[in-house]
Design a protein around this motif. Structure first.
Motif, PDB file in Angstrom:
ATOM      1  N   GLU A  17       0.822  -1.208   0.000  1.00  0.00           N
ATOM      2  CA  GLU A  17       0.000   0.000   0.000  1.00  0.00           C
ATOM      3  C   GLU A  17       0.858   1.261   0.000  1.00  0.00           C
ATOM      4  O   GLU A  17       0.437   2.301  -0.491  1.00  0.00           O
ATOM      5  CB  GLU A  17      -0.944  -0.001   1.202  1.00  0.00           C
ATOM      6  N   GLU A  18       2.069   1.162   0.558  1.00  0.00           N
ATOM      7  CA  GLU A  18       2.971   2.300   0.516  1.00  0.00           C
ATOM      8  C   GLU A  18       3.407   2.599  -0.909  1.00  0.00           C
ATOM      9  O   GLU A  18       3.761   3.733  -1.241  1.00  0.00           O
ATOM     10  CB  GLU A  18       4.208   2.022   1.384  1.00  0.00           C
ATOM     11  N   ILE A  19       3.375   1.587  -1.772  1.00  0.00           N
ATOM     12  CA  ILE A  19       3.806   1.758  -3.162  1.00  0.00           C
ATOM     13  C   ILE A  19       2.640   2.123  -4.064  1.00  0.00           C
ATOM     14  O   ILE A  19       2.696   3.106  -4.801  1.00  0.00           O
ATOM     15  CB  ILE A  19       4.484   0.471  -3.678  1.00  0.00           C
ATOM     16  N   VAL A  20       1.568   1.355  -3.994  1.00  0.00           N
ATOM     17  CA  VAL A  20       0.457   1.533  -4.937  1.00  0.00           C
ATOM     18  C   VAL A  20      -0.693   2.322  -4.350  1.00  0.00           C
ATOM     19  O   VAL A  20      -1.641   2.657  -5.069  1.00  0.00           O
ATOM     20  CB  VAL A  20      -0.047   0.165  -5.437  1.00  0.00           C
ATOM     21  N   GLY A  21      -0.655   2.617  -3.044  1.00  0.00           N
ATOM     22  CA  GLY A  21      -1.776   3.318  -2.419  1.00  0.00           C
ATOM     23  C   GLY A  21      -2.724   2.332  -1.763  1.00  0.00           C
ATOM     24  O   GLY A  21      -2.618   1.111  -1.925  1.00  0.00           O
ATOM     25  N   ASP A  22      -3.658   2.879  -1.007  1.00  0.00           N
ATOM     26  CA  ASP A  22      -4.612   2.029  -0.298  1.00  0.00           C
ATOM     27  C   ASP A  22      -5.468   1.237  -1.275  1.00  0.00           C
ATOM     28  O   ASP A  22      -5.835   1.724  -2.350  1.00  0.00           O
ATOM     29  CB  ASP A  22      -5.527   2.879   0.595  1.00  0.00           C
ATOM     30  N   PHE A  23      -5.808   0.006  -0.887  1.00  0.00           N
ATOM     31  CA  PHE A  23      -6.644  -0.843  -1.723  1.00  0.00           C
ATOM     32  C   PHE A  23      -8.117  -0.502  -1.517  1.00  0.00           C
ATOM     33  O   PHE A  23      -8.950  -1.359  -1.252  1.00  0.00           O
ATOM     34  CB  PHE A  23      -6.416  -2.317  -1.393  1.00  0.00           C
ATOM     35  N   THR A  24      -8.452   0.778  -1.617  1.00  0.00           N
ATOM     36  CA  THR A  24      -9.829   1.250  -1.494  1.00  0.00           C
ATOM     37  C   THR A  24     -10.079   2.286  -2.563  1.00  0.00           C
ATOM     38  O   THR A  24      -9.149   2.873  -3.115  1.00  0.00           O
ATOM     39  CB  THR A  24     -10.101   1.882  -0.119  1.00  0.00           C
ATOM     40  N   THR A  25     -11.334   2.535  -2.861  1.00  0.00           N
ATOM     41  CA  THR A  25     -11.661   3.494  -3.917  1.00  0.00           C
ATOM     42  C   THR A  25     -11.536   4.923  -3.450  1.00  0.00           C
ATOM     43  O   THR A  25     -11.216   5.807  -4.222  1.00  0.00           O
ATOM     44  CB  THR A  25     -13.091   3.249  -4.425  1.00  0.00           C
ATOM     45  N   ASP A  26     -11.782   5.191  -2.192  1.00  0.00           N
ATOM     46  CA  ASP A  26     -11.709   6.546  -1.668  1.00  0.00           C
ATOM     47  C   ASP A  26     -11.152   6.479  -0.251  1.00  0.00           C
ATOM     48  O   ASP A  26     -11.796   5.965   0.650  1.00  0.00           O
ATOM     49  CB  ASP A  26     -13.090   7.214  -1.674  1.00  0.00           C
ATOM     50  N   THR A  27      -9.953   7.000  -0.089  1.00  0.00           N
ATOM     51  CA  THR A  27      -9.278   6.904   1.200  1.00  0.00           C
ATOM     52  C   THR A  27     -10.062   7.594   2.294  1.00  0.00           C
ATOM     53  O   THR A  27     -10.201   7.097   3.400  1.00  0.00           O
ATOM     54  CB  THR A  27      -7.872   7.521   1.091  1.00  0.00           C
ATOM     55  N   GLU A  28     -10.610   8.780   2.017  1.00  0.00           N
ATOM     56  CA  GLU A  28     -11.285   9.549   3.056  1.00  0.00           C
ATOM     57  C   GLU A  28     -12.542   8.838   3.541  1.00  0.00           C
ATOM     58  O   GLU A  28     -12.912   8.918   4.709  1.00  0.00           O
ATOM     59  CB  GLU A  28     -11.616  10.945   2.538  1.00  0.00           C
ATOM     60  N   ASP A  29     -13.247   8.128   2.638  1.00  0.00           N
ATOM     61  CA  ASP A  29     -14.471   7.441   3.032  1.00  0.00           C
ATOM     62  C   ASP A  29     -14.174   6.249   3.927  1.00  0.00           C
ATOM     63  O   ASP A  29     -15.020   5.833   4.714  1.00  0.00           O
ATOM     64  CB  ASP A  29     -15.233   6.968   1.783  1.00  0.00           C
ATOM     65  N   HIS A  30     -12.964   5.714   3.815  1.00  0.00           N
ATOM     66  CA  HIS A  30     -12.652   4.498   4.556  1.00  0.00           C
ATOM     67  C   HIS A  30     -11.746   4.759   5.756  1.00  0.00           C
ATOM     68  O   HIS A  30     -11.487   3.858   6.527  1.00  0.00           O
ATOM     69  CB  HIS A  30     -11.976   3.483   3.622  1.00  0.00           C
ATOM     70  N   ASN A  31     -11.243   5.973   5.897  1.00  0.00           N
ATOM     71  CA  ASN A  31     -10.393   6.285   7.027  1.00  0.00           C
ATOM     72  C   ASN A  31     -11.255   6.850   8.142  1.00  0.00           C
ATOM     73  O   ASN A  31     -11.575   8.037   8.175  1.00  0.00           O
ATOM     74  CB  ASN A  31      -9.313   7.294   6.617  1.00  0.00           C
ATOM     75  N   HIS A  32     -11.689   5.978   9.091  1.00  0.00           N
ATOM     76  CA  HIS A  32     -12.611   6.400  10.148  1.00  0.00           C
ATOM     77  C   HIS A  32     -11.912   7.235  11.206  1.00  0.00           C
ATOM     78  O   HIS A  32     -12.581   7.820  12.055  1.00  0.00           O
ATOM     79  CB  HIS A  32     -13.245   5.156  10.780  1.00  0.00           C
TER      80      HIS A  32
END
Length: 421
Positions: free
Chosen positions: A322-337
């Motif tokens: 994830e540090e290389i390709v980014g989070d495995f989610t469509t929208d980081t803000e929606d999934h970062n509680h």
């Protein structure tokens, strides 16, 4: 020469100016070539690139043959110009002819071809290699003599002409190359390349799951409670420990658990039999090193320990990817509680929120050299455990208000950026 018609002399002069332009443009084009693109084209079988690469392997010889040709042409041009000036204007015309020749050489044989060669080096360098390579063989004795004397003078000045500067790039220089690639590299790929370069600066304790957030199985609990935890587990691998997280037994893969859950008489011994040996890594291990270690050991997770052997957290292969390709989610803000945006532009954040995650999500620049979480950042700045309602400013960029304190740690804060003056 004195008896040759003036028309022929003028024609020869124009031809010599063109030759001078060729040598000047070739020199600039050769030196302005992108060495990495040249190597790529040469390995791809491009004939012009291969010839040019051979010439650039010995730049002293290449510059020698170019300068010999250019100086010979310019000196011959000056001689012909003098003859023409004397025959047309007499001895008084030599000064005027010298001035006109200087302007002609400067404009047509220096500035114009060198500017074009600097803008389009391959268009000059590759075709000129067809002439320069055989010319170097013809003039080799003269070039060798000139280089020998020149290199001798350099050695007297304690300069070793055989020392190549090399084309190796430092990490920061490579980062600049990637940033300036423009549309040649897609934005997504550019971000991934820069993230790979950052792996050396980031250690496992920067991205690990803190020990208080590790969801594991305490083997000392009742078997029914353990089975219920396994049935509701959301991860493919679950740590197994005895009494305390520091007493790690190993990792239990849910694929093996699924088979055990179908058994009528399942016990702790069966679970322990399916548990793999734990893998521990120091907290200061760089990510690029840990990525290689995961690959060598064929593992996907490791427990991070401090210098005393106490477990600090858990790092997984997915965390590094994830540090290389980014989070495995469509929208980081929606999934970062841990980060809750507010209507006034501020953010409500959990005290355990990772500072690097906040920076990536909000494109902020909170300091990452010291504490890893918001709670650590607050206590480091205030040098004490604060009370709720305390406000502080970090780096004159971010304002923070502490909303909740519990169990001697910051539970919730409200943060927003300080408007620029």
């Amino acid at each position: 020469m004195n008896e040759a018609p003036i028309g022929i002399l003028l024609g020869v002069l124009v031809f010599l100016l063109l030759l001078s332009a060729f040598f000047s443009g070739s020199e600039t084009g050769m030196m302005a070539l992108n060495r990495y693109r040249l190597r790529h084209l040469s390995r791809s079988g491009h004939k012009g690139a291969q010839r040019t690469s051979e010439l650039l392997d010995r730049p002293d010889r290449l510059i020698g043959v170019i300068l010999i040709g250019n100086n010979f042409v310019n000196n011959l041009s000056a001689a012909i110009t003098t003859v023409i000036a004397i025959r047309v204007w007499g001895d008084g015309g030599i000064a005027a002819a010298t001035l006109l020749l200087t302007l002609a050489v400067l404009i047509f044989s220096e500035v114009t071809p060198k500017t074009l060669a600097a803008l389009h080096p391959e268009r000059f360098a590759f075709p000129s290699s067809l002439i320069l390579k055989p010319l170097l063989k013809i003039l080799y004795p003269l070039v060798w003599s000139a280089n020998t004397i020149s290199n001798g003078l350099l050695r007297l000045m304690r300069v070793n002409p055989d020392e190549a500067s090399g084309d190796q790039l430092s990490q920061e220089e490579l980062r600049t190359v990637v940033n300036e690639a423009g549309t040649l590299i897609p934005t997504r790929h550019k971000s991934m390349l820069l993230s790979i370069l950052d792996l050396e600066k980031v250690t496992v304790d920067d991205i690990m799951i803190p020990r208080n957030e590790i969801i594991g199985i305490d083997i000392e609990e009742d078997i029914e409670e353990i089975l219920e935890q396994l049935r509701n587990a959301q991860h493919t691998r679950v740590p197994v420990y005895k009494g305390d997280i520091n007493n790690i037994i190993g990792m239990l893969h849910m694929r093996n658990v699924a088979r055990l859950l179908n058994m009528e008489d399942i016990n702790k011994a069966a679970l322990l039999n399916e548990t793999s040996e734990p893998y521990f890594v120091p907290e200061i291990t760089p990510l690029h090193t840990q990525l290689v270690n995961f690959q060598k050991k064929k593992l996907r997770s490791a427990f991070v320990v401090d210098e005393y052997g106490d477990v600090l957290g858990l790092v997984t292969l997915e965390d590094i990817l994830e540090e290389i390709v980014g989070d495995f989610t469509t929208d980081t803000e929606d999934h970062n509680h841990d980060i809750q945006p507010q209507g006034d532009g501020s953010f409500i954040m959990d005290g355990s929120a990772n500072i690097r995650d906040i920076n990536k999500t909000l494109h902020w620049e909170l300091p990452v050299e010291g504490p890893k979480t918001i709670n650590g950042l607050v206590t480091e700045h205030l040098e004490e455990i604060p009370e709720h309602g305390v406000c502080m400013v970090v780096d004159n960029k971010y304002r923070m208000e502490i909303l909740q304190i519990q169990d001697n740690r910051v539970q919730t804060v409200q943060m927003w950026t300080v408007p620029k003056e």
